[in-house]
Design a protein around this motif. Sequence first.
Motif, PDB file in Angstrom:
ATOM      1  N   GLN A   7     -26.767  -7.248  64.190  1.00 39.16           N
ATOM      2  CA  GLN A   7     -27.367  -6.607  63.256  1.00 39.16           C
ATOM      3  C   GLN A   7     -28.724  -6.507  62.998  1.00 39.16           C
ATOM      4  O   GLN A   7     -29.418  -5.659  62.700  1.00 39.16           O
ATOM      5  CB  GLN A   7     -26.524  -6.994  61.796  1.00 39.16           C
ATOM      6  CG  GLN A   7     -27.070  -6.696  60.544  1.00 39.16           C
ATOM      7  CD  GLN A   7     -26.344  -5.357  60.174  1.00 39.16           C
ATOM      8  OE1 GLN A   7     -25.303  -5.065  60.919  1.00 39.16           O
ATOM      9  NE2 GLN A   7     -27.124  -4.452  59.476  1.00 39.16           N
ATOM     10  N   HIS A   8     -29.459  -7.606  63.251  1.00 41.50           N
ATOM     11  CA  HIS A   8     -31.050  -7.702  63.036  1.00 41.50           C
ATOM     12  C   HIS A   8     -31.411  -7.043  64.275  1.00 41.50           C
ATOM     13  O   HIS A   8     -32.435  -6.248  63.883  1.00 41.50           O
ATOM     14  CB  HIS A   8     -31.358  -9.326  63.085  1.00 41.50           C
ATOM     15  CG  HIS A   8     -31.051 -10.102  62.022  1.00 41.50           C
ATOM     16  ND1 HIS A   8     -31.618  -9.830  60.744  1.00 41.50           N
ATOM     17  CD2 HIS A   8     -30.105 -11.256  61.839  1.00 41.50           C
ATOM     18  CE1 HIS A   8     -31.064 -10.743  59.883  1.00 41.50           C
ATOM     19  NE2 HIS A   8     -30.290 -11.498  60.727  1.00 41.50           N
ATOM     20  N   LEU A   9     -31.056  -6.945  65.347  1.00 38.92           N
ATOM     21  CA  LEU A   9     -31.634  -6.208  66.260  1.00 38.92           C
ATOM     22  C   LEU A   9     -31.450  -4.522  66.000  1.00 38.92           C
ATOM     23  O   LEU A   9     -32.394  -3.756  66.288  1.00 38.92           O
ATOM     24  CB  LEU A   9     -30.732  -6.400  67.727  1.00 38.92           C
ATOM     25  CG  LEU A   9     -31.202  -7.540  68.461  1.00 38.92           C
ATOM     26  CD1 LEU A   9     -30.264  -7.716  69.831  1.00 38.92           C
ATOM     27  CD2 LEU A   9     -32.726  -7.465  69.003  1.00 38.92           C
ATOM     28  N   MET A  10     -30.326  -4.179  65.504  1.00 41.46           N
ATOM     29  CA  MET A  10     -30.127  -2.924  65.079  1.00 41.46           C
ATOM     30  C   MET A  10     -31.235  -2.475  64.144  1.00 41.46           C
ATOM     31  O   MET A  10     -31.989  -1.392  64.225  1.00 41.46           O
ATOM     32  CB  MET A  10     -28.737  -2.512  64.683  1.00 41.46           C
ATOM     33  CG  MET A  10     -28.362  -1.064  64.056  1.00 41.46           C
ATOM     34  SD  MET A  10     -26.825  -0.870  63.188  1.00 41.46           S
ATOM     35  CE  MET A  10     -27.310  -1.558  61.707  1.00 41.46           C
ATOM     36  N   THR A  11     -31.247  -3.181  63.097  1.00 40.30           N
ATOM     37  CA  THR A  11     -32.335  -2.857  61.701  1.00 40.30           C
ATOM     38  C   THR A  11     -33.809  -3.111  62.195  1.00 40.30           C
ATOM     39  O   THR A  11     -34.420  -2.118  61.991  1.00 40.30           O
ATOM     40  CB  THR A  11     -32.026  -4.084  60.824  1.00 40.30           C
ATOM     41  OG1 THR A  11     -30.655  -4.270  60.451  1.00 40.30           O
ATOM     42  CG2 THR A  11     -33.001  -3.577  59.614  1.00 40.30           C
ATOM     43  N   ASP A  12     -34.204  -3.902  63.324  1.00 43.08           N
ATOM     44  CA  ASP A  12     -35.284  -3.947  63.948  1.00 43.08           C
ATOM     45  C   ASP A  12     -35.739  -2.641  64.578  1.00 43.08           C
ATOM     46  O   ASP A  12     -36.714  -1.968  64.470  1.00 43.08           O
ATOM     47  CB  ASP A  12     -35.450  -5.167  64.850  1.00 43.08           C
ATOM     48  CG  ASP A  12     -35.485  -6.444  63.689  1.00 43.08           C
ATOM     49  OD1 ASP A  12     -36.095  -6.467  62.441  1.00 43.08           O
ATOM     50  OD2 ASP A  12     -35.628  -7.458  64.458  1.00 43.08           O
ATOM     51  N   TYR A  13     -34.749  -2.415  65.576  1.00 46.71           N
ATOM     52  CA  TYR A  13     -35.125  -0.977  66.239  1.00 46.71           C
ATOM     53  C   TYR A  13     -35.228   0.172  65.603  1.00 46.71           C
ATOM     54  O   TYR A  13     -36.070   0.894  65.729  1.00 46.71           O
ATOM     55  CB  TYR A  13     -34.006  -0.888  67.457  1.00 46.71           C
ATOM     56  CG  TYR A  13     -34.457  -1.719  68.605  1.00 46.71           C
ATOM     57  CD1 TYR A  13     -35.520  -1.347  69.507  1.00 46.71           C
ATOM     58  CD2 TYR A  13     -33.676  -2.777  68.889  1.00 46.71           C
ATOM     59  CE1 TYR A  13     -35.876  -2.013  70.434  1.00 46.71           C
ATOM     60  CE2 TYR A  13     -33.733  -3.439  70.319  1.00 46.71           C
ATOM     61  CZ  TYR A  13     -34.936  -3.064  71.029  1.00 46.71           C
ATOM     62  OH  TYR A  13     -35.293  -3.507  72.167  1.00 46.71           O
ATOM     63  N   VAL A  19     -41.456   3.453  61.893  1.00 46.85           N
ATOM     64  CA  VAL A  19     -42.962   3.257  61.995  1.00 46.85           C
ATOM     65  C   VAL A  19     -43.589   4.169  63.205  1.00 46.85           C
ATOM     66  O   VAL A  19     -44.544   4.789  62.990  1.00 46.85           O
ATOM     67  CB  VAL A  19     -43.286   1.876  62.205  1.00 46.85           C
ATOM     68  CG1 VAL A  19     -44.742   1.744  62.721  1.00 46.85           C
ATOM     69  CG2 VAL A  19     -42.711   0.765  61.113  1.00 46.85           C
ATOM     70  N   LEU A  20     -42.820   4.215  64.477  1.00 47.90           N
ATOM     71  CA  LEU A  20     -43.598   5.040  65.440  1.00 47.90           C
ATOM     72  C   LEU A  20     -43.402   6.475  65.058  1.00 47.90           C
ATOM     73  O   LEU A  20     -44.533   7.431  65.320  1.00 47.90           O
ATOM     74  CB  LEU A  20     -42.728   4.784  66.795  1.00 47.90           C
ATOM     75  CG  LEU A  20     -43.088   3.432  67.432  1.00 47.90           C
ATOM     76  CD1 LEU A  20     -41.975   3.073  68.468  1.00 47.90           C
ATOM     77  CD2 LEU A  20     -44.243   3.263  67.781  1.00 47.90           C
ATOM     78  N   LEU A  21     -42.409   6.991  64.513  1.00 47.96           N
ATOM     79  CA  LEU A  21     -42.342   8.501  64.182  1.00 47.96           C
ATOM     80  C   LEU A  21     -43.505   8.750  63.063  1.00 47.96           C
ATOM     81  O   LEU A  21     -44.077   9.872  63.141  1.00 47.96           O
ATOM     82  CB  LEU A  21     -41.062   8.690  63.487  1.00 47.96           C
ATOM     83  CG  LEU A  21     -40.360  10.068  63.147  1.00 47.96           C
ATOM     84  CD1 LEU A  21     -40.443  10.856  64.517  1.00 47.96           C
ATOM     85  CD2 LEU A  21     -38.958  10.018  62.760  1.00 47.96           C
ATOM     86  N   ALA A  22     -43.482   7.822  62.075  1.00 44.06           N
ATOM     87  CA  ALA A  22     -44.757   8.250  61.033  1.00 44.06           C
ATOM     88  C   ALA A  22     -46.210   8.095  61.838  1.00 44.06           C
ATOM     89  O   ALA A  22     -46.781   8.882  61.373  1.00 44.06           O
ATOM     90  CB  ALA A  22     -44.432   7.104  60.032  1.00 44.06           C
ATOM     91  N   VAL A  23     -46.436   7.182  62.582  1.00 44.53           N
ATOM     92  CA  VAL A  23     -47.592   7.182  63.446  1.00 44.53           C
ATOM     93  C   VAL A  23     -47.855   8.494  64.201  1.00 44.53           C
ATOM     94  O   VAL A  23     -48.829   9.249  64.099  1.00 44.53           O
ATOM     95  CB  VAL A  23     -47.719   6.044  64.087  1.00 44.53           C
ATOM     96  CG1 VAL A  23     -49.027   6.123  65.002  1.00 44.53           C
ATOM     97  CG2 VAL A  23     -47.952   4.692  63.291  1.00 44.53           C
ATOM     98  N   ALA A  59     -40.114   6.125  69.859  1.00 46.34           N
ATOM     99  CA  ALA A  59     -39.363   6.373  68.424  1.00 46.34           C
ATOM    100  C   ALA A  59     -37.966   6.837  69.124  1.00 46.34           C
ATOM    101  O   ALA A  59     -37.030   6.300  68.495  1.00 46.34           O
ATOM    102  CB  ALA A  59     -39.844   7.297  67.752  1.00 46.34           C
ATOM    103  N   PHE A  60     -38.189   7.877  69.835  1.00 51.66           N
ATOM    104  CA  PHE A  60     -36.672   8.219  70.478  1.00 51.66           C
ATOM    105  C   PHE A  60     -35.898   7.142  71.176  1.00 51.66           C
ATOM    106  O   PHE A  60     -34.776   6.870  70.844  1.00 51.66           O
ATOM    107  CB  PHE A  60     -36.759   9.359  71.504  1.00 51.66           C
ATOM    108  CG  PHE A  60     -35.567   9.786  72.085  1.00 51.66           C
ATOM    109  CD1 PHE A  60     -34.531  10.653  71.205  1.00 51.66           C
ATOM    110  CD2 PHE A  60     -35.289   9.479  73.462  1.00 51.66           C
ATOM    111  CE1 PHE A  60     -33.471  11.039  71.980  1.00 51.66           C
ATOM    112  CE2 PHE A  60     -34.028   9.846  73.934  1.00 51.66           C
ATOM    113  CZ  PHE A  60     -33.217  10.782  73.223  1.00 51.66           C
ATOM    114  N   PHE A  61     -36.650   6.161  72.050  1.00 51.93           N
ATOM    115  CA  PHE A  61     -35.953   5.299  72.607  1.00 51.93           C
ATOM    116  C   PHE A  61     -35.541   3.953  71.589  1.00 51.93           C
ATOM    117  O   PHE A  61     -34.222   3.570  71.899  1.00 51.93           O
ATOM    118  CB  PHE A  61     -36.992   4.519  73.640  1.00 51.93           C
ATOM    119  CG  PHE A  61     -36.598   3.175  74.185  1.00 51.93           C
ATOM    120  CD1 PHE A  61     -35.677   3.293  75.338  1.00 51.93           C
ATOM    121  CD2 PHE A  61     -37.069   2.083  73.814  1.00 51.93           C
ATOM    122  CE1 PHE A  61     -35.149   1.893  75.759  1.00 51.93           C
ATOM    123  CE2 PHE A  61     -36.848   0.821  74.169  1.00 51.93           C
ATOM    124  CZ  PHE A  61     -35.595   0.770  75.297  1.00 51.93           C
TER     125      PHE A  61
END
Length: 79
Positions: A7-13, A19-23, A59-61
Amino acid sequence: MNKKHVQHLMTDYKRYAFVLLAVSVFLYIGMLIPAQGQEPSAIKEYVMMGTTSVFLAAAFFCFKRSITYKKRLDEQEDA
């Protein structure tokens, strides 16, 4: 892996992906807006578009990894 860790890994990714998409959006907007008093440089444009593309690919990855962990979490809940 236990359920909480997945669950934590899913949320982190998912957070990394947003964030990457916003940048990448800010970089793209920065490329579109012309700089005051400066002549546009082709090299600068290529670097900005390349960086934007790298951030979009990352971001896609991250979204794909998040989906993978979501499916793994669903499988653990079904079992």
